[in-house]
Design an enzyme around this catalytic site. Structure first.
Site, PDB file in Angstrom:
ATOM      1  CE  LYS A 153      -3.662  -1.970   2.965  1.00 38.87           C
ATOM      2  NZ  LYS A 153      -4.812  -1.854   2.065  1.00 38.87           N
ATOM      3  NE  ARG A 187     -10.793 -10.179  -1.355  1.00 37.78           N
ATOM      4  CZ  ARG A 187     -11.130  -9.319  -2.308  1.00 37.78           C
ATOM      5  NH1 ARG A 187     -11.422  -9.762  -3.531  1.00 37.78           N
ATOM      6  NH2 ARG A 187     -11.183  -8.038  -2.068  1.00 37.78           N
TER       7      ARG A 187
END
Length: 466
Positions: A245, A319
């Site tokens: 990120k 996820r």
């Protein structure tokens, strides 16, 4: 957390907080003495919701407090501004409000949340003892408000603690502390034992950190009671992994365990209310770090369900860790399975920061959560598990990819990924939330936030309560 709330002591002679319904303000004002009318006019007080006015007593000190409200779902926030607005002293809601059970609960909850502070890392500035104290009546409405407030406070506190003090082990410690408080059983599968007990996806994502990944498992209640299972994403810090990120996006990633904070806060509400359910809480707790052991883009991962996953992006790790936990949760066929996760920026783009996205395989559950969310002013908004998008998770190298090749519909794609692993659960809902307030509002200070758990608690209580 809530040191401004005290037990009601009749000898304390507290200053009365008098709620005035916005719609009835003019008729109320017409019955007041001329001196009160003049004071109100001089201060331009019109009884609008969420506004306050101190009325002087005969000795010039504060005699009472007026607060405008509207008796609807947002009434909580009409009272939330008081704790930080009132001068030092002891205050109490007017006795006549005790006859309005629902409104008293909202008012009390607003008074709790309005005084919430996270000051773990701040030196005592001497102001704590100078805060206004608010005495609540010893009634059931106040006790219900306290339960909700403490669940919310727990969630906020856990999110607000920075990652250096809230890693997977500390999150486990928080779950164990909660379990000890209510007599729940808490266990954890840690490190290499995740592989031995077939939780490979959790292990793979968390193995890149020096802090061991784990699956935290809390159980409480009669085994024969309806099964309520809560799963919370516990990514204690998310660098994005090798798909790193940018620094601006990483700044708030201590909140990426916000889903786990929600389920622990909700579990606290359920256990404190002694609801007749069999509660299970599963938290895959990891850090998504960059190291020589970290997983890579294009790696193919094993999962508990036996489905292989090609890694299209290491920053879609939530996820992946949820996949193993949802597989285990669904295997017990619970009556209700809820997962909470700070999963996608796409959900925030679609709905903003204050409206979590809701996905479900059960229309009755989804409708119940949405309706309850509106009545509790704890909203959720349903998005579809759009079947036509499933093919976007196809992989040529594995059973599926963890991302789509398209930049569109990201929240739906993530939910469809989870749906593969929640398969078998007859009533499942996935809540994709922000878990953070970006700015101060009454009762909602900047920092970690509980979203959707008041709605979920009320629905569970209404369906399965005594």
């Amino acid at each position: 957390m809530y040191d401004h709330i005290i037990a009601n002591d009749p000898s304390a002679n507290p200053i009365t907080i008098s709620p005035i319904a916005e719609s009835g303000f003019e008729s109320w004002l017409a019955q007041q003495p001329d001196a009160t009318k003049s004071w109100i006019a001089a201060n331009s007080f019109e009884g609008k919701r969420g506004t306050q006015l101190l009325l002087p007593g005969k000795d010039g000190a504060v005699g009472s407090v007026l607060v405008g409200y509207v008796d609807d779902a947002k009434a909580i926030w009409d009272f939330a501004g008081l704790p930080n607005a009132l001068p030092a002293g002891t205050y109490a809601l007017s006795d006549d409000l005790t006859e309005k059970d629902d409104l008293y609960e909202k008012a009390a909850l607003g008074l709790y949340l309005g005084g919430y502070r996270f000051d773990r890392y701040r030196k005592d500035d001497g102001k704590k003892d100078k805060r206004a104290k608010i005495a609540l009546h010893d009634i059931e409405a106040a006790k219900r408000a306290e339960n909700i407030a403490r669940g919310i406070g727990l969630a906020r506190d856990l999110i607000n603690v920075p990652a250096n003090d809230m890693g997977p082990a500390e999150l486990e410690e928080a779950a164990r502390g909660l379990g000890a408080e209510f007599g729940a059983n808490v266990s954890a599968i840690v490190g290499m034992d995740l592989l031995a007990q077939n939780y490979p996806a959790i292990h793979t994502v968390g193995h890149g950190s020096d802090r061991d990944p784990r699956l935290i498992d809390l159980t409480w209640g009669d085994e024969s009671a309806p099964k309520i299972t809560l799963v919370g994403k516990g990514v204690c810090f998310d660098t994005g992994g090798y798909d790193l990120k940018p620094s601006s996006n990483m700044l708030l990633m201590k909140k990426d365990m916000g889903g786990s904070a929600q389920v622990l806060g909700l579990a606290r509400m359920i256990m404190a209310a002694d609801l007749p359910v069999r509660l299970r809480v599963l938290i895959p707790a990891v850090e998504n770090m960059v190291s020589g052991r970290a997983y890579r883009p294009s790696d193919i991962l094993q999962t508990r369900k036996g489905i292989t996953v090609e890694v299209g992006n290491t920053d879609a790790e939530g996820r992946i860790v949820l996949s193993d936990a949802l597989t285990e949760a669904a295997s017990e066929d619970p009556d209700m399975l809820l997962d909470f996760a700070t999963l996608t920026g796409a959900a925030r783009v679609a709905l903003g920061l204050g409206l979590p996205a809701l996905f479900s395989n059960d229309d009755d559950l989804a409708n119940g959560l949405m309706e309850t969310g509106m009545t509790e002013n704890d909203p959720l908004w349903r998005l579809p598990l759009w079947d036509d998008y499933r093919s976007q998770l196809d992989s040529k190298a594995a059973d599926m990819n963890n991302i789509s090749g398209s930049p569109f519909g990201g929240a739906i794609i993530a939910a469809l990924f989870l749906d593969r692993f929640a398969e078998g659960a007859k009533s499942w809902a996935h809540i994709d939330l922000m878990a953070w307030n970006p700015s101060d509002r009454p009762g909602r200070p900047t920092g970690g936030e509980a979203q959707g758990i008041r709605a979920a608690f009320k629905l569970i209580k209404d369906r399965y309560g005594k």
